[in-house]
Enzyme design. Structure first.
Site, PDB file in Angstrom:
ATOM      1  N   TYR A  92     -16.205   5.017  97.646  1.00  0.00           N
ATOM      2  CA  TYR A  92     -15.679   4.367  98.848  1.00  0.00           C
ATOM      3  C   TYR A  92     -15.855   5.237 100.087  1.00  0.00           C
ATOM      4  CZ  TYR A  92     -14.044   0.627  95.929  1.00  0.00           C
ATOM      5  OH  TYR A  92     -14.021  -0.442  95.067  1.00  0.00           O
ATOM      6  N   ASP A 103     -15.212  -4.743 105.472  1.00  0.00           N
ATOM      7  CA  ASP A 103     -15.597  -4.023 106.682  1.00  0.00           C
ATOM      8  C   ASP A 103     -14.755  -4.487 107.865  1.00  0.00           C
ATOM      9  OD1 ASP A 103     -16.956  -6.329 108.081  1.00  0.00           O
ATOM     10  OD2 ASP A 103     -18.271  -6.207 106.340  1.00  0.00           O
ATOM     11  N   HIS A 141      -9.542  -9.440 100.589  1.00  0.00           N
ATOM     12  CA  HIS A 141      -9.947  -8.440  99.604  1.00  0.00           C
ATOM     13  C   HIS A 141      -9.675  -7.017 100.059  1.00  0.00           C
ATOM     14  CE1 HIS A 141     -12.920 -11.486  97.619  1.00  0.00           C
ATOM     15  NE2 HIS A 141     -11.664 -11.663  97.250  1.00  0.00           N
ATOM     16  N   CYS A 150       0.084   9.762 101.538  1.00  0.00           N
ATOM     17  CA  CYS A 150       0.970   8.926 102.339  1.00  0.00           C
ATOM     18  C   CYS A 150       2.024   9.786 103.039  1.00  0.00           C
ATOM     19  CB  CYS A 150       1.646   7.882 101.459  1.00  0.00           C
ATOM     20  SG  CYS A 150       2.938   8.556 100.376  1.00  0.00           S
ATOM     21  N   THR A 207     -21.098 -17.027 102.011  1.00  0.00           N
ATOM     22  CA  THR A 207     -20.412 -16.747 100.754  1.00  0.00           C
ATOM     23  C   THR A 207     -20.938 -17.670  99.668  1.00  0.00           C
ATOM     24  OG1 THR A 207     -18.268 -16.739  99.617  1.00  0.00           O
ATOM     25  CG2 THR A 207     -18.515 -18.260 101.470  1.00  0.00           C
ATOM     26  N   SER A 208     -21.059 -17.137  98.458  1.00  0.00           N
ATOM     27  CA  SER A 208     -21.574 -17.945  97.357  1.00  0.00           C
ATOM     28  C   SER A 208     -20.598 -19.032  96.947  1.00  0.00           C
ATOM     29  CB  SER A 208     -21.885 -17.053  96.150  1.00  0.00           C
ATOM     30  OG  SER A 208     -20.704 -16.458  95.654  1.00  0.00           O
ATOM     31  N   ALA A 216     -26.556 -16.836 109.558  1.00  0.00           N
ATOM     32  CA  ALA A 216     -25.284 -17.043 110.239  1.00  0.00           C
ATOM     33  C   ALA A 216     -25.381 -16.692 111.715  1.00  0.00           C
ATOM     34  CB  ALA A 216     -24.196 -16.198 109.568  1.00  0.00           C
TER      35      ALA A 216
END
Length: 243
Positions: A54, A94, A109, A136, A177-178, A220
């Site tokens: 990540y 993102d 998500h 944290c 999106t699929s 798009a």
């Protein structure tokens, strides 16, 4: 004239900005097993490995070559100028929608640029990469932040708000999106059930089993700005691509 619009965006809109997707032939899954980098079990098994994955994605996102495209900008314009209610739901982690100016946005998500306390579930904007020292400030002792990402086997965020919006919208648009992975795959059925017009924007031709009423095939960045102009002009979207 539409009064309540729900927009769902997926990997296709971000791919046009240079973000790698997980599922295409050059996607991230080619080099990593899903169970290693996108499950709670993989994280528990090798935290350092998952954090490196990540951190690398975050470096790419913050690189100079990634920027919002015309579709992101058009949706921000729709939010700013539309007189009715608008909710943009994104499957992407993102921040390209935010960079384009979108404010009423739901990341179902999660978000790549945030970490989450595993105990309190409080989220924090990342000031440094994930690691043993990125903790944290809500717990004593402080807990190591985990990626604020919905992994396989976890429940997406904001589902109650999403279903409420779908139950009351009169236009649902899915972009890039699929539409094959649940729960997002069921959004079009919910919108259809409540009488909304449903529109799909995608690079690939619609599947013959698709539940969308209208299908617009293409990029798009080319189609969405035209759709937004139609909506703001008070026109109803038809079955063909906008002029």
């Amino acid at each position: 004239m539409y009064r309540r619009i729900v927009v769902l965006t997926g990997a296709g809109i971000s791919a046009e900005s240079g973000i790698k997707t997980f599922r295409d032939q050059h996607g991230l899954w080619e080099e990593h097993h899903i169970e290693d980098v996108a499950t709670p079990e993989g994280y528990a098994r090798d935290i350092d490995f998952v954090e490196r994955f990540y951190n690398t994605r975050l470096e790419q996102l913050n690189g100079g070559d990634v920027a919002p495209n015309a579709a992101h900008v058009a949706l921000a314009k729709l939010e700013a100028e539309f007189d009715g209610e608008l909710l943009v739901i994104t499957q992407n982690v993102d921040d390209l929608h935010e960079r384009a100016g979108s404010l009423r946005l739901l990341h179902m998500h999660g978000e790549l640029a945030k970490g989450r306390c595993p105990q309190s579930l409080q989220t924090f904007v990342l000031r440094e990469p994930f690691g043993v020292d990125n903790c944290c400030t809500c717990c004593i002792p402080a807990k190591r932040l985990r990626p604020h990402i919905v992994w396989f086997g976890e429940m997406p965020f904001g589902m109650d708000r999403i279903h409420d919006a779908l139950d009351h919208c009169d236009l649902f648009i899915a972009i890039g999106t699929s539409g094959t992975v649940y729960p997002a795959a069921g959004f079009v059925d919910a919108a259809n059930h409540h009488g909304a017009q449903t529109v799909e924007v995608n690079l690939v031709e619609a599947d013959r089993h698709s539940q969308f009423q209208y299908h617009l095939t293409g990029k798009a960045g080319e189609i969405v700005p035209q759709l937004v102009e139609q909506i703001l002009a008070g026109k109803v979207i038809g079955s063909d691509k906008p002029d």
